[in-house]
Design an enzyme around this catalytic site. Structure first.
Site, PDB file in Angstrom:
ATOM      1  CD  GLU A  45      -3.080  -0.580   2.319  1.00  0.00           C
ATOM      2  OE1 GLU A  45      -4.210  -1.073   2.261  1.00  0.00           O
ATOM      3  OE2 GLU A  45      -2.666   0.065   3.310  1.00  0.00           O
ATOM      4  CG  LEU A  46       4.796   3.303   2.304  1.00  0.00           C
ATOM      5  CD1 LEU A  46       4.070   4.584   2.705  1.00  0.00           C
ATOM      6  CD2 LEU A  46       5.816   2.898   3.370  1.00  0.00           C
TER       7      LEU A  46
END
Length: 929
Positions: A90-91
């Site tokens: 996600e990051l």
């Protein structure tokens, strides 16, 4: 784990420009994010819980799309965040969006030091190692770089706050500010968007501090003008000020889903609730779920009133401060929905909103009227002043009727009239719709008071020109009322088959006052009996006409038939006999309307005609002998177009000093016009009438000279049209200069006309069409004339053209170059100027690609001022021009809502409604004075 918004992803919501929150662990969810969600909700920033997304080794495509479509991502970096490969992926996606799209990334260091995140040391390094087990070197390199980058983003450090709630409040405030700032950038490249947003912001009262009532505002216009773009910008910019928001896209066509009305309503409501609440909305009404919430909802591309009734029928469905924005191509939908209660309330209560205790009754009325403005006006006027229990009786009767159609609603107004006013209503519906009010009063004894009553009850309108106007639906209702009356009570006969029976069997009664007979609705021939009208002694209005063109004459009249003796209206299209019966007496006649007849003469000798005001004999192709009108002292209108056998107009016309309208076009055999009368008519001071003489000579100078003395005494004449189909007329009579009230002069097809006589100083409009020999015109530069049109006058000299283009505010004349007065010029159909002034003249040079016979195109000018636009019709129409012409028009710019500023940039773009017309050049002149 995450929360986000997406307009097109598979996630069950349609918001855009919201927050994506990346975090890990139930402890974070229960403590920090529980408080963040609550604070965001208070600030109108919603969060989406993605627990339902199934976990795997890689993040779901839905979350990847949600990240890319979010405006802000908040990364909550807790101790265990780096142990989740899901969160690390996600990051990486978040930072890609930051790099490629400029997405805002905010950080919260929750129990960790930013340096440990940057360098993956201490406990954070241990957690990161857990996630890296079994991963490739490339994957680990990407994760490390992502943690280093996010650790360098300044954010909120949990250890620096004594009070966690204050930190959360600051986060929510920062998010709200960043959203508003960011949203304005999203639309900065869209020209004019800020102007539209400012206007909409003013309409929506978004700057008010008080939480007012909910409001519905519409944006309407044709496809492609930017309605959806404006609505998206509004939604984006102001969504942070609402607890919940929703953008429902492309509602168009939902009424074609095959669902019944109830099923459609449930489907649309469930769809809206699932989007705005992020959960299923089944079996829940909008008003139950949203009545206490401040919401912003956009309903995009509405094309049916039922959609609005299902999703936003009443503002009380939504909490205080809520705003519902509707975009549609159909303005009538907005008018029907938003104005129905106001229209009704204005007529029922003389104010825009009903008293508190009448709200429920008003809802019932608007439903019964199907939001039809006419029905609302009639019902409102009928119920005005009545008590609640009287409303209940009337509404119960309508609601319980087996036939709940609009006719029953409209009939409420009729039923509440006095008997005399009912009679007046029915006579207007059957005979006098669209007639002047003074003409109706001359026909009907009920007079002015009755007209005022009907207007007060909204059953008719009196136009600014004094015309009595009854809506078509009310007219149809009146016709139905007549047909449903008991035969022995019936005053008006309008059923064709019943009228046939009455006229063929002599079975009429004394109660009949009017016959309205459409002969095109019958199949067989009708033979009227000689005494058919004898028993109808009170018959005052006889109208026999055709609504469909048909050359066959089905009505046969005996030579000795007696007309009613007290007729006020005789309207008979295609009267079949050569003369009216010798017993015919027009003493009470107000209007004689007999076009397209077989008459050779009307009657013998002078007749008592003092009540006669209108006479229409258009198309009397066999009429040879015109009647003596010396007693028709009140005659105002005389129509004689296409009376091709008529040779002479008697001198008695010269004494008709109240004559306002005389039409004699295409009277090809006319040899002598009216000669002069000894009595000079007086001008009536209070006359509001528009006076017109439309005259077509066939043998030019004879008619012109014989008419001169009569015309010069018609001081009430305002408009004179002289047409010639036989090109013999070489000169306009000098008497025209004595018509001191003349405003409009039209000369058409006078192909041998070489010059114009002296014209009256009162003239404001002159048209000379197809006078191919005309070379000179003479006007003083202080003339009152504003309109000068000379289409197809090809010999106009340079000096004549210069005078026309200099003094006229509106003009049409042959020409291929923009005149020098227009100091802003361009080749083609558009140009841009800068100006502080508001008055302009425009000029275009046009050319036809091929000759037009029937196509009369219009010219349009689209004006853009500081990103606002208006469209104006150039009033000088293009009718059968044969070469290049120039058209001139003028206008003032009205300052609407402050759109005019200093040094305005003004664009002019010209277009035509026909591809056969080409715009060669254009020009603009700024009028300083």
């Amino acid at each position: 784990m995450a929360s986000s918004s997406s307009s097109s992803s598979s996630l069950p919501q349609t918001w855009r420009y919201r927050v994506f929150t990346s975090f890990h662990g139930p402890d974070v969810r229960k403590t920090l994010l529980g408080h963040v969600r609550k604070q965001f909700s208070c600030n109108g920033i919603s969060m989406f819980d993605d627990q339902w997304i199934e976990r795997s080794q890689t993040i779901a495509p839905a979350l990847t799309q949600a990240i890319s479509e979010s405006r802000i991502s908040i990364v909550v970096l807790s101790k265990n965040y780096a142990s989740s490969s899901w969160c690390l992926d996600e990051l990486v996606e978040i930072l890609k969006c930051k790099e490629s799209m400029g997405q805002i990334v905010m950080t919260v260091f929750y129990g960790v030091d930013p340096s440990h995140v940057r360098n993956q040391t201490r406990d954070y390094g241990i957690a990161f190692d857990e996630a890296c087990e079994g991963k490739t070197e490339e994957k680990m390199r990407i994760w490390r770089q992502a943690l280093t980058n996010v650790g360098n983003i300044a954010g909120e450090h949990f250890l620096n706050w004594d009070n966690e709630s204050m930190m959360i409040e600051k986060i929510a405030r920062d998010v709200s500010n960043k959203l508003n700032t960011r949203i304005s950038r999203d639309f900065e490249d869209m020209v004019g968007i800020e102007t539209h947003l400012k206007k909409m912001q003013s309409l929506l009262h978004l700057d008010d501090d008080d939480e007012d009532e909910a409001m519905i505002v519409g944006i309407c216009g044709p496809a492609g003008i930017g309605k959806t773009t404006i609505a998206r910008a509004l939604h984006s910019r102001f969504s942070s000020s609402f607890q919940l928001t929703c953008f429902m896209e492309n509602i168009r066509g939902s009424c074609n889903s095959g669902l019944d009305e109830y099923g459609l309503k449930m489907h649309l409501q469930e769809n809206l609730l699932s989007k705005i609440l992020n959960q299923c909305g089944k079996h829940s009404a909008i008003q139950e779920r949203l009545c206490d919430l401040k919401v912003l909802i956009v309903l995009d591309d509405v094309d049916d009133l039922k959609q609005l009734e299902a999703l936003a029928d009443e503002t009380r469905w939504f909490g205080p401060g809520s705003r519902i924005i509707v975009t549609t191509e159909d303005q009538e939908i907005l008018e029907q929905h938003e104005e129905a209660r106001q229209i009704f309330s204005r007529f029922a209560f003389r104010q825009s909103y009903p008293p508190y205790n009448f709200g429920r009754l008003v809802e019932r009325v608007t439903k019964l009227c199907s939001n039809l403005p006419l029905g609302l006006r009639v019902m409102g006027s009928s119920l005005r002043g009545k008590k609640e229990n009287e409303w209940e009786v009337i509404l119960n009767r309508l609601e319980n009727s087996l036939c709940q159609d609009i006719e029953r609603v409209l009939k409420v107004g009729y039923d509440n009239l006095h008997e005399n006013d009912q009679s007046l209503f029915l006579h207007i519906a059957c005979f006098f719709n669209l007639e002047q009010d003074d003409h109706v009063m001359a026909m009907l004894s009920e007079g002015n008071l009755g007209l005022k009553t009907l207007a007060y009850k909204s059953l008719i309108e009196i136009s600014t020109q004094g015309k009595v106007v009854m809506h078509k639906l009310l007219q149809q209702m009146g016709s139905q009322v007549v047909q449903r009356q008991e035969p022995w009570k019936r005053q008006i006969l309008n059923d064709a088959h019943e009228i046939c029976d009455v006229l063929e069997t002599d079975s009429g009664s004394r109660s009949v006052t009017g016959i309205s007979y459409d002969t095109s609705t019958i199949q067989d021939d009708v033979y009227i009996r000689a005494g058919a009208f004898k028993r109808m002694r009170n018959l005052r209005f006889l109208s026999i006409y055709k609504t469909r063109f048909d050359r066959k004459d089905r009505v046969h009249v005996p030579e000795d038939m007696d007309f009613p003796s007290r007729l006020r209206l005789l309207h008979w299209v295609a009267y079949p006999r050569k003369c009216l019966p010798h017993t015919f007496c027009p003493e009470y006649l107000v209007e004689l309307n007999m076009p397209e007849n077989e008459l050779e003469k009307l009657w013998e000798g002078p007749q008592p005609l003092t009540n006669l005001k209108k006479m229409n004999l258009n198309g009397s192709k066999h009429l040879k002998e015109f009647p003596d009108l010396s007693n028709a002292t009140n005659l105002e209108s005389l129509l004689l177009d296409n009376c091709r056998s008529l040779v002479e107009i008697p001198c008695s016309i010269g004494s008709l000093h109240k004559l306002e309208c005389l039409f004699m076009a295409n009277c090809l055999n006319l040899q002598h016009g009216p000669t002069h009368s000894d009595r000079k008519p007086e001008l009536e001071e209070n006359s509001r009438s528009f006076h017109q003489h439309h005259y077509t000579p066939s043998h030019g100078n004879n008619v012109g000279r014989s008419a001169s003395d009569s015309f010069r005494h018609w001081s009430r004449l305002r408009r004179l049209c002289i047409y010639s189909w036989v090109p013999t007329l070489e000169k306009i009579p000098e008497f025209i200069k004595y018509l001191h009230g003349l405003k409009v002069l039209q000369l058409r097809n006078l192909r041998k006309l070489a010059s114009l006589p002296e014209l009256p100083g009162s003239l404001t409009s002159l048209t000379v069409a197809s006078s191919v020999l005309l070379e000179t015109v003479s006007f003083s530069f202080d003339s009152k004339i504003e309109i000068l049109c000379f289409p197809n006058c090809f010999k106009l000299g340079r000096e004549a053209s210069r005078v026309i283009t200099t003094i006229a505010l509106h003009a049409c004349l042959p020409g291929s170059k923009i005149p020098v007065e227009f100091d802003h010029r361009a080749i083609g159909n558009s140009l841009i100027i800068r100006s502080d002034f508001k008055r302009f003249r425009i000029c275009v040079v046009i050319s036809l690609k091929e000759k037009m016979e029937k196509d009369f195109p219009e010219l349009l000018c689209r004006i853009g001022i500081n990103d606002c636009y208006a469209e104006k019709l150039i009033p000088e129409g293009v009718k059968r021009i044969e070469t290049e012409h120039m058209l001139i028009s003028s206008f003032d710019l009205l300052d609407k809502d402050g759109w005019l500023q200093q040094d305005n940039e003004i664009s002019f773009e010209f277009s035509a409604t026909s591809q056969n017309l080409e715009i060669i050049e254009c020009g603009v002149q700024i009028l300083v004075d």
